[in-house]
Design an enzyme around this catalytic site. Structure first.
Site, PDB file in Angstrom:
ATOM      1  N   LYS A 173     -14.651   8.215  -3.265  1.00 30.97           N
ATOM      2  CA  LYS A 173     -15.861   8.565  -2.496  1.00 30.97           C
ATOM      3  C   LYS A 173     -16.434   9.885  -2.999  1.00 30.97           C
ATOM      4  O   LYS A 173     -17.649  10.039  -3.136  1.00 30.97           O
ATOM      5  CB  LYS A 173     -15.540   8.615  -0.998  1.00 30.97           C
ATOM      6  CG  LYS A 173     -15.186   7.237  -0.446  1.00 30.97           C
ATOM      7  CD  LYS A 173     -14.525   7.263   0.925  1.00 30.97           C
ATOM      8  CE  LYS A 173     -13.821   5.922   1.184  1.00 30.97           C
ATOM      9  NZ  LYS A 173     -12.866   5.963   2.300  1.00 30.97           N
TER      10      LYS A 173
ATOM     11  N   LYS B 182      -8.361  14.075   4.400  1.00 33.02           N
ATOM     12  CA  LYS B 182      -7.553  12.850   4.422  1.00 33.02           C
ATOM     13  C   LYS B 182      -6.525  13.034   5.521  1.00 33.02           C
ATOM     14  O   LYS B 182      -6.436  14.120   6.097  1.00 33.02           O
ATOM     15  CB  LYS B 182      -6.865  12.601   3.078  1.00 33.02           C
ATOM     16  CG  LYS B 182      -6.075  13.801   2.538  1.00 33.02           C
ATOM     17  CD  LYS B 182      -5.416  13.523   1.203  1.00 33.02           C
ATOM     18  CE  LYS B 182      -6.333  13.645   0.018  1.00 33.02           C
ATOM     19  NZ  LYS B 182      -6.492  12.447  -0.748  1.00 33.02           N
TER      20      LYS B 182
ATOM     21  N   HIS C 197       0.803  -1.232   0.000  1.00 34.83           N
ATOM     22  CA  HIS C 197       0.000   0.000   0.000  1.00 34.83           C
ATOM     23  C   HIS C 197       0.831   1.275   0.000  1.00 34.83           C
ATOM     24  O   HIS C 197       0.295   2.348   0.281  1.00 34.83           O
ATOM     25  CB  HIS C 197      -0.913   0.059   1.228  1.00 34.83           C
ATOM     26  CG  HIS C 197      -1.971  -0.981   1.266  1.00 34.83           C
ATOM     27  ND1 HIS C 197      -3.243  -0.779   0.794  1.00 34.83           N
ATOM     28  CD2 HIS C 197      -1.945  -2.256   1.709  1.00 34.83           C
ATOM     29  CE1 HIS C 197      -3.961  -1.875   0.968  1.00 34.83           C
ATOM     30  NE2 HIS C 197      -3.185  -2.796   1.520  1.00 34.83           N
TER      31      HIS C 197
ATOM     32  N   THR D  39      -8.525   6.450  -1.805  1.00 31.20           N
ATOM     33  CA  THR D  39      -9.882   5.915  -1.913  1.00 31.20           C
ATOM     34  C   THR D  39     -10.890   7.035  -1.651  1.00 31.20           C
ATOM     35  O   THR D  39     -12.025   6.966  -2.119  1.00 31.20           O
ATOM     36  CB  THR D  39     -10.114   4.762  -0.912  1.00 31.20           C
ATOM     37  OG1 THR D  39      -9.538   5.140   0.340  1.00 31.20           O
ATOM     38  CG2 THR D  39      -9.477   3.488  -1.394  1.00 31.20           C
TER      39      THR D  39
ATOM     40  N   LYS E 196       0.818  14.481   0.813  1.00 28.98           N
ATOM     41  CA  LYS E 196      -0.555  14.723   0.360  1.00 28.98           C
ATOM     42  C   LYS E 196      -0.801  16.204   0.072  1.00 28.98           C
ATOM     43  O   LYS E 196      -1.807  16.571  -0.518  1.00 28.98           O
ATOM     44  CB  LYS E 196      -1.543  14.203   1.400  1.00 28.98           C
ATOM     45  CG  LYS E 196      -1.499  12.678   1.565  1.00 28.98           C
ATOM     46  CD  LYS E 196      -2.445  12.203   2.661  1.00 28.98           C
ATOM     47  CE  LYS E 196      -2.306  10.725   3.008  1.00 28.98           C
ATOM     48  NZ  LYS E 196      -2.986   9.827   2.062  1.00 28.98           N
TER      49      LYS E 196
END
Ligand code: F58
Length: 837
Positions: A671, A559, A368, A667, A565
């Site tokens: 959404k 997140k 991952h 993910t 990020k």
């Protein structure tokens, strides 16, 4: 002998009629909570409702267990240190198809249904994407009627609760079990013993074969706690089995008998610490002994549990890999490779080569991460201290494996050193990803780009050795929780236009393309989004006392907080917009509300400073009368599954702005798309596939590609130089550096700015101009209401690929090879009949 009267009572206990639901609810309030209305708290009412629902789940659970036992069916065992399930009550009502009846029944009793739902302490047994993925896959496995068990740890304290004080993150312990957990059933009869430490003893048995005894330093019991996982619209209820550590009674007493009472107490506390707390780091956890113990603890319990099941079903040990497909959710359970070898060889006397063949056919490994620093390694000394026998096994696996690898890579000792399960540079480490790769038959990444980069980079030597083991399994999310439950308005609208088939076959959303030009449909689509925004604004008003304008564009970034990020890229741009508004320079045509949320690892100083910066910008900007009508910033505390369910449905724009080549998949991006938000994003993780599905014209792309990032770094990147050539960016940095957002404190954000200006490891400044330009394009698109609506509809219509059902089917076809086992409900009569025979 007839049991008729009791049987009727039993049926009443599981009836789905509104009247029966009401009666059960009151019954449970009296007989389980021991309360009557005048004294009952909202938690009592929640509990009464939860038990009412649980009763209705148990028939499916029992029937499922009976069907699986009778068939001895091939079973998926999903091993994961994290399961981020989210609140159970709403989801279970949805799966049972009684959401509306129960809402009504509760209303008729004069209670507020939503208020009761809000009482549930959500089980936050995960950090973020990885744990939530496990939860989505359990939902899909049950919905697809696949025999499956989720195995993990029943942490007493889940991910911390985040509060914001003066703009800073403050962590509070998550006491999710304080009122008890109505969704689990403890199964102390299936307790397992787990050994730790001590030493090994090698000898020859009576046949002259080597045998090894592990004399542990201590033993901990693992007690399983089972939670039913319902399939949607079927009779399946699979099991999530989480292990809780307990001190074994006998062990205590022996110490006690030697007179060391305090020692015994201490030992009990130490043992039970094992399942106390989830480590709250979302990428890296360095060398914490307790963490290794947690990993081994749940793996050892789970594998022994599988052996127990094998025995109950009369399946020979040699068929372990035929009965179980064991998926390793990242390397946290990778010690399972050594543990299964130990169980088969040391405890069941199999030959090494036979055990190895079973082991390799059993396991599959999902990676991952692409961050090299996030690859797990354990200092060899620590590993050997906690798991002396496993170290021997790992070394034996390694010796045999490297012999084999040398035959393939003649003389290439550099490669052999990279393949080795032991990192020999300086202090020696056990490399868990290497152990997983060697001990499994399938290795996958979680998005196409990620799987490619694994082959080219992170795991390239393993790919050179075994290309056939590698595949891609792009992540997916469950449409049940993330659309039906989170966004009932949109779900109803979709169903009214294309029917309900999409709930189990998300590809059917394509049907929306046929109505994308229907003005009634488009206007209802807009109404739904607007209502969701109004609802969210009300929530923010209530919780934070802040007013949001639902007519503004909701631009959302939620997140975990991490430099890769790049929440700071987004907030720098907010400051740029603010400066533009203040100067009256080409202001955006649309007012915006920027919504942020996410937790920072408690020890990650830069991430915490990013939260402080967002809040500092928010509090300055929101109070400026010159801009507050056009620009607002809100940080929503404690981002979680529950808050996610509120946020995704209200978003107009989804920010997916990680440095290309860093986000394995994402993910949250899925959404948002499923809930009708458009994406502004880089070519990273699954963004690439989202863009390919929805069409480049319906996606706002910006920034360097992974290849360009690599090239820029190779060529030598100077962030200061970027700043010099971009006056607007320089202004933004200067304003932050001046202390404007920190009551004049020009030191506060210095570490963040220094990092950007000197290293900028995630190329924030390099991508800034492209991001700001792209945001201008977004604003233009939003100003054209009809065009935006069309793009939003097309995003949803083309998001079917991102269903967890699709992802799980791919795992089934390529890796797990398990087939559906439909469940027939066993009636109360069947069970009673058996008992009374
Ligand atoms: C995430 N990893 C990836 N790790 O970052 C994300 O791109 C991906 O979509 C998601 O997995 C699902 O595949 C992630 O969430 C963790 O939280 C670990 C928890 C335990 C410690 C190490 C990180």
């Amino acid at each position: 002998m007839s049991a008729q009267p009791e049987l009727e009572l039993q049926a009443e206990r599981t009836s789905l009629s509104k009247e029966a639901l009401k009666r059960s609810f009151l019954d449970n309030l009296f007989y389980i909570q021991g309360k009557f209305p005048a004294l009952a708290t909202r938690v009592d009412y929640y509990m009464a409702l939860a038990y009412t629902v649980r009763d209705r789940m148990l028939q499916r659970w029992i029937s499922t267990a009976a069907a699986y036992t009778a068939k001895g069916s091939r079973t998926v065992a999903y091993l994961s240190a994290e399961f981020l399930m989210g609140p159970h009550l709403g989801n279970n009502l949805l799966s049972l198809g009684i959401h509306d009846e129960v809402r009504q029944a509760i209303g008729e009793l004069g209670l507020n249904f939503d208020e009761l739902l809000a009482q549930e302490d959500e089980p936050g047994l995960g950090n973020g994407g990885l744990g939530r993925l496990a939860a989505c896959y359990l939902d899909s496995l049950a919905t697809l009627e696949i025999p499956a068990l989720g195995y993990g740890i029943r942490y007493e304290f889940g991910i911390f609760q985040q509060e914001i004080a003066e703009g800073w993150q403050v962590e509070r312990t998550d006491k999710w079990l304080r009122y008890g957990n109505p969704w689990e059933i403890a199964r102390p009869e299936w307790v397992q013993q787990v050994k730790f430490g001590g030493r090994t003893e090698h000898s020859l048995d009576e046949h002259g074969r080597r045998s090894v005894r592990w004399l542990p330093g201590r033993i901990v019991n693992g007690v399983p706690y089972d939670t039913p996982i319902l399939g949607y619209g079927n009779n399946t209820a699979n099991t999530l089995r989480l292990w809780r550590a307990e001190a074994p009674e006998a062990f205590d007493v022996s110490t006690f008998n030697r007179g060391d009472y305090y020692g015994a107490v201490q030992q009990k506390i130490t043992s039970e610490n094992l399942s106390k707390i989830l480590y709250p780091n979302d990428e890296q956890i360095q060398g914490k002994e307790l963490r290794l113990e947690q990993q081994y603890f749940f793996v050892a319990c789970s594998l022994q549990d599988m052996l127990r099941i094998l025995k109950v079903q009369g399946i020979p040990l040699e068929n372990f890999h035929r009965k179980f497909a064991v998926q390793l959710n990242d390397t946290h359970p990778a010690i399972a490779v050594a543990e299964l070898m130990r169980l088969l060889v040391d405890e069941h006397g199999l030959r090494w080569s036979d055990a190895w063949s079973i082991t390799r056919q059993t396991f599959a490994y999902t990676n991952h991460t692409l961050l090299p620093e996030a690859l797990e390694q354990w200092p060899l000394a620590l590993f050997g201290r906690v798991l002396p026998r496993h170290l021997e096994i790992v070394l034996e696996i390694n010796a045999r494996f490297l012999d084999e690898a040398r035959l393939k890579f003649l003389g290439d000792e550099a490669r052999i050193a990279r393949l080795s399960l032991i990192n020999e540079h300086g202090e020696r480490y056990v490399r868990m990803a290497n152990l997983a790769c060697v001990g499994c038959h399938a290795i996958n990444g979680v998005a196409e780009l990620h799987s490619e980069l694994l082959k080219q980079d992170v795991l390239r030597d393993f790919h050179a050795l075994w290309p056939e083991k590698f595949s891609n399994k792009t992540n997916g999310i469950t449409p049940r929780r993330w659309l039906m439950l989170a966004n009932p308005r949109l779900s109803r609208l979709i169903t009214s236009w294309i029917g309900p088939g999409w709930t189990r076959d998300l590809a059917q959303l394509r049907g929306l393309e046929r109505v994308v030009d229907d003005p009634d449909f488009c206007s209802s689509w807009r109404d739904v989004k607007h209502s969701n925004k109004v609802a969210f604004a009300r929530y923010v008003q209530q919780e934070l006392g802040m007013t949001l304008d639902p007519h503004s564009m909701f631009d959302v970034l939620v997140k975990r907080i991490h430099e890769y990020k790049r929440q700071h890229l987004s907030i720098l741009h907010v400051v740029a917009l603010y400066l533009r508004l203040k100067d009256g320079r080409d202001a955006d045509p649309v007012p915006r509300t920027f919504i942020y949320g996410g937790k920072a690892a408690p020890g990650y100083r830069m991430a915490k400073l990013m939260i402080k910066l967002i809040n500092a910008v928010s509090s300055m900007i929101n109070r400026d009368p010159a801009t507050r009508e056009r620009l607002r910033v809100v940080f929503v505390p404690n981002f979680s599954v529950r808050t996610g369910q509120r946020i995704y449905p209200c978003a107009d724009l989804s920010e997916q702005v990680s440095t290309a080549g860093k986000e394995a998949s994402g993910t949250g991006n899925m959404k948002f798309t499923l809930n009708g938000a458009l994406t502004i994003g880089t070519l990273d993780g699954a963004n690439i596939e989202i863009r390919a599905e929805v069409g480049a014209e319906n996606f706002f792309l910006f920034g360097l590609s992974a290849a360009e990032v690599a090239a820029l770094k190779a060529q030598g990147y100077s962030p200061a130089e970027v700043c010099r050539t971009q006056p607007q960016l320089q202004e933004v940095i200067d304003l932050i550096a001046s202390g404007f957002f920190a009551r004049g404190d020009s030191e506060l954000f210095r570490p963040l700015l220094d990092s950007l200006l000197t290293h900028d490891p995630y190329l924030v400044l390099a991508d800034f101009a492209a991001y700001a330009d792209c945001q201008r394009v977004v604003a233009g698109a939003y100003a054209d209401r009809d065009r935006w609506t069309r793009m939003s509809i097309l995003n949803v219509a083309r998001s079917g690929k991102f269903s967890a059902d699709r992802a799980v089917r791919e795992y089934l076809d390529d890796i797990w090879g398990a087939a559906p086992v439909p469940v027939r409900l066993i009636s109360q009569d069947d069970i009673a009949g058996k008992l009374l025979q």
